[in-house]
Motif scaffolding. Sequence first.
Motif, short mmCIF file in Angstrom:
data_model
loop_
_atom_site.label_atom_id
_atom_site.label_comp_id
_atom_site.label_asym_id
_atom_site.label_seq_id
_atom_site.Cartn_x
_atom_site.Cartn_y
_atom_site.Cartn_z
N UNK A 52 -12.83 51.11 -9.25
CA UNK A 52 -12.67 51.87 -8.72
C UNK A 52 -10.94 51.81 -8.38
N UNK A 53 -10.65 50.96 -8.29
CA UNK A 53 -9.02 50.80 -8.58
C UNK A 53 -8.49 50.81 -7.06
N UNK A 54 -8.95 50.29 -6.28
CA UNK A 54 -9.10 50.16 -4.59
C UNK A 54 -8.72 48.20 -4.72
N UNK A 55 -8.49 47.92 -3.37
CA UNK A 55 -8.24 46.57 -3.19
C UNK A 55 -9.60 46.30 -2.53
N UNK A 56 -9.87 44.86 -2.92
CA UNK A 56 -10.95 44.02 -1.73
C UNK A 56 -10.49 44.79 -0.78
#
Length: 635
Positions: A103-107
């Motif tokens: 989803x192209x987000x950070x953990x």
Amino acid sequence: MKNILTVIFIAFTISLSAQNYKEHKVKAGETIESIAKQYLVTPFDIYALNPDAKTKFQPNTVLIIPNSKIKNEAIEEESRELIGYKKHKVKRKETLYGLSKKYNVSEDEIKKANRFLYSENLKKGDKIRIPNYRTVISKQTLNNTVKKYTVQPKEGKWRIAYKFGITVAELEGLNPNMNDVIQPGDKLNVPNIEDEEEKPIETSYGYYEVLPKEGFYRLKVKLDLTQEQLEELNPELKETGLKAGMVLKVPAGVNTEGGLSAVEVTNLKMNLKNFETKKIALMMPYRLDRIDVDAVNETKEKIKEEKLLSIVLDFHVGVLMALDSAKQLGISTDLKVFDTRYRPSAVRSLLDENDFSEYDAIIGPMEEESFDRVASALKNDRVPVIAAMKKPKEVYSNVFQTLPEDKLLRKKMIDFVKADSLKTKVVIISDQAHRASSEALKNEFPGAKLIFTRMDRKNKTKDAFFIYPTELDNVFAAGKTIVFLETNNNSFASSIISMLNALINDKTEIVLMTLDKNKAFEGKDIDNNNLSNLKFHYPSVNKDFDESNSNGFVRRYQKEYGVSPSKYAARGFDLTLDILMRLASEETLYDASSDTIETEYVENKFRYKKAMFGGYVNEAVYIVKYDNLRIVKAN
């Protein structure tokens, strides 16, 4: 009194206004570094006008900010704006890392949207929210603009920094994507100053980059130049003072490398003040993928057979014992261990899957290409990367090379002999492979006798690795003679050591030395009794621990494992404890690594010198000798 202070304050304010200084009111969460970056000045500039900020820095404090001639042109800046959430049901084998990539987000962004993930692991069937962002592009315009500059042939970073009156660090700040080695034709951002303000590079002068915490006194010791002499060559010093990273013009012939003067060993225990938890990463080739942890006996045999694994595990034990010693001093550590598998591909995966930007130091990796990859990747984040047991291919600005250079070992040995107040004779015995270095050694001792090995009678280009015993006749008179033996050949070393030992008598003292103690001086053919009789001296990066003196680490190791620690265990302990002690004595490892700080532990000592345009290299070296079958530090 109150009126006087008011008048002084008004006068000071008018003065600041006349010089176009700015005022900045500190907001919560800001740091001196972030404010300096905002105004494109250095923390040093802010502290110079606000000395109280070093001890009294808090929200609502008003700082005086000087003008900077480094200003960015209008730049496009990307930011992300949260516009909602997507729902996701976790499937088998899905991980936070995989979802972050999908989803192209950070953990961390996923965790913030699902607070339970801070305390629980992700599992199949969980229904979570995935944050959805949009990219917002805005333009930030500052007072002046930078201009583009085309790199000319033979120009490096320091030349361009000098030309435009900025530090190398400021040049790098203006060009975050600049290569370590710039090439002719590269386009760089530089301060938008008039052409006539650019300072020419004069080949008849030398140039020197000012190191952190270096004042005029240190430069007088290192360069033998007074403040007045430096200001005459660099008039801007009268206005700006010394700043770390600035490039100074110095007379031609000045030794800008500078030798390290003798200093007392620093007891860092007396300087501990930063007790925040230290975040350390240990990158070593454990190669756990090749070990069956369920097969205990097989694993034990593998450890015995595989030298690399044995070295790594010894080093690892030393690291853990150093953490325990540091804890007793109030220094807590968050240690993360990573298996590099001795493969660059595995290291690449570690860098992709983990955020190392907030670590205080990375120890390792061992493999050269892997080390280079890690150091290069973390250079812009200024994360110190420690070359623990091998010399790196390149000493980047964030690299700490803990093994001294070979040329330094040789120099220390030569200086040690020259420091002997007694007039002693010098003899140099060398094989053909060491001809050039031995001739250079004779230049250091012009009166020395130089003896080379004989060539093979049949093949005149092949070294026969022997000298005739008669070549030593009448060489050793009464008194002391120092013999340098320079060779990599074990049988030749053995024969010379035996011949020299036979020449010792009540009136004749022979002291054997070498600039390079290699495997030629080890093994079954070398008699350690002869080496002791000859008081064999050599330069070394470490010394053997003294079992006659009480040592907490050695005692604990012997109690735990029933044997004395190997040199790798001692190195793991010494190196890690030194890093933690330095981090606890200053804000960063860089601040705690000036060349005035020399530390010594069980077998190793550390004194770092910053390379002119690179990282930090350890220049602490021992001269050791054989004494009654023991290897001890020579005084």
